[in-house]
Design a protein around this motif. Structure first.
Motif: not given
Length: 418
Positions: A364-381
């Motif tokens: 029920g709360r928002v938290h800032r969380r780092p992420v590691q990204l891979g492939l990206r295409s057509k508006g998706w990560c």
């Protein structure tokens, strides 16, 4: 007494009416704002999904034949007829241009006559000159044998003093003349026989005449220009009556068969491309009909003005509707990942930096969380670390996202596409 009590109670109620109204208003306000104060505002969220993911690079370009054939003439002449039109599809060996050929036919006939003349000369050498030389050798040999015997006999007679020196000298001269005649006849025979100079000259003359005839017939064939391969005429710049010369392009033929697509790719995607990658393409005129292609060439140079690189894709089975210079759209598959964790690109903050992050809803709360990204295409990560399937994150486009502090309470509402 009883009436007096009732009137007193009414006076007290009137005196507290304002307070009662305020309390009622506060109660209504509390009922309306209580959930927001207790549980936070409603916030649109998007949910991390897990599915197979294909990364593609999208580009547009045009259809182009792997090569084009420039059609011209190989001899100077006047055009007699042009039996094909621009845009026409022709088979291999179809006549494209005819030149006036009367002079060329006459030259070919003259060359054929020269061949027959050379053949006759060679037959004369073999059938007449050689047998005649053989007969001449036999006659010269006989004459020499007689002259030689005469000298031997005269030498005996001279020794016995039956004849004088003059008679002996005459016989010796006759022998020398006969010997010279014999040697000349032998040389003529050798020359007339196969491999001799006369025979070799006749054979060389025949070979030259045949070569000249072949050249004349070749020039005559050049008067008819045929399609070297099947294809479509995409340009025609010749009409009957034109005087044409070698070196000028009169028609352009686009061969049928395999086509290729030439597209411009943003140079930032260059690291994702390599030869052999599959692709799906569609012509803008037929967007519903997609066909397979394959990346076969990456230009080593970059177009500095457009910031793009030219690539070419082969189309193994070209659709019948695909035509030269058609505009096409291409999706090149550069990577594929099974069971990838995906988020809409708008849900990831600072996605193009070294430290992307998300606002993830936890308890029920928002938290800032780092992420590691891979492939990206057509508006998706693709998210490699920091988010699991089913996690909810607040997109950057949420209405009240700017007022949310790290740890703030929220009531998540699934957004469209989440």
């Amino acid at each position: 007494m009883r009436g007096e009590s009732i009137r007193s109670a009414l006076r007290q109620l009137r005196s507290h009416a304002g307070a009662i109204t305020a309390i009622a208003a506060l109660a209504v306000l509390a009922a309306a704002a209580g959930p927001r104060l207790l549980f936070g505002p409603r916030v649109a969220v998007q949910t991390a999904a897990q599915r197979d993911f294909v990364q593609t690079v999208v580009a547009s370009g045009h259809v182009e034949a792997p090569h084009r054939v420039d059609i011209g003439v190989q001899v100077t002449g006047t055009v007699e007829s042009v039996p094909v039109d621009e845009g026409q599809t022709v088979a291999a060996a179809t006549v494209l241009i005819r030149l006036e050929a009367a002079e060329l036919r006459a030259a070919a006939d003259q060359a054929e006559l020269a061949v027959r003349q050379a053949e006759a000369h060679l037959r004369q050498v073999r059938e007449v000159d050689e047998p005649g030389a053989e007969q001449a050798v036999r006659q010269a040999q006989a004459n020499y044998d007689v002259a030689h015997a005469t000298v031997r006999r005269n030498e005996d007679l001279f020794a016995k003093e039956f004849i004088g020196q003059a008679a002996l000298d005459d016989s010796r001269r006759a022998e020398q003349v006969a010997l010279a005649q014999l040697r000349t006849a032998q040389q003529q025979l050798a020359s007339a026989r196969r491999g001799g100079s006369n025979a070799a000259g006749a054979e060389a003359a025949l070979a030259m005449a045949r070569a000249a005839a072949d050249a004349a017939h070749a020039r005559l064939r050049y008067a008819v220009v045929q399609a070297p391969v099947a294809g479509t005429l995409i340009a025609r710049d010749v009409e009957p009556g034109h005087v044409v010369q070698p070196g000028k392009v009169l028609m352009v033929l686009s061969p049928t068969g395999a086509s290729q697509l030439v597209v411009q790719i943003d140079e930032k995607n260059l690291k994702l491309l390599h030869e052999g990658q599959p692709a799906l393409a569609s012509a803008d005129a037929y967007p519903e009909q997609r066909f397979a292609a394959q990346l076969v060439y990456i230009n080593p140079g970059i177009d500095a003005q457009r910031g793009s690189v030219e690539v070419k894709l082969a189309v193994p089975q070209s659709p019948r509707y695909l035509k030269q210079d058609m505009t096409v759209s291409v999706d090149i598959e550069v990577a594929r990942k099974p069971a990838a964790i995906l988020l809409p690109t708008e849900a990831v903050r600072d996605a193009d930096t070294a430290a992307p992050w998300v606002l993830k809803v936890e308890d029920g709360r928002v938290h800032r969380r780092p992420v590691q990204l891979g492939l990206r295409s057509k508006g998706w990560c693709e998210v490699l670390q920091g988010v699991r399937p089913g996690d909810q994150v607040v997109p950057a486009t949420a209405a009240n996202v700017t007022t949310l502090a790290d740890g703030a309470r929220v009531r998540p509402v699934t957004a469209a596409g989440g």
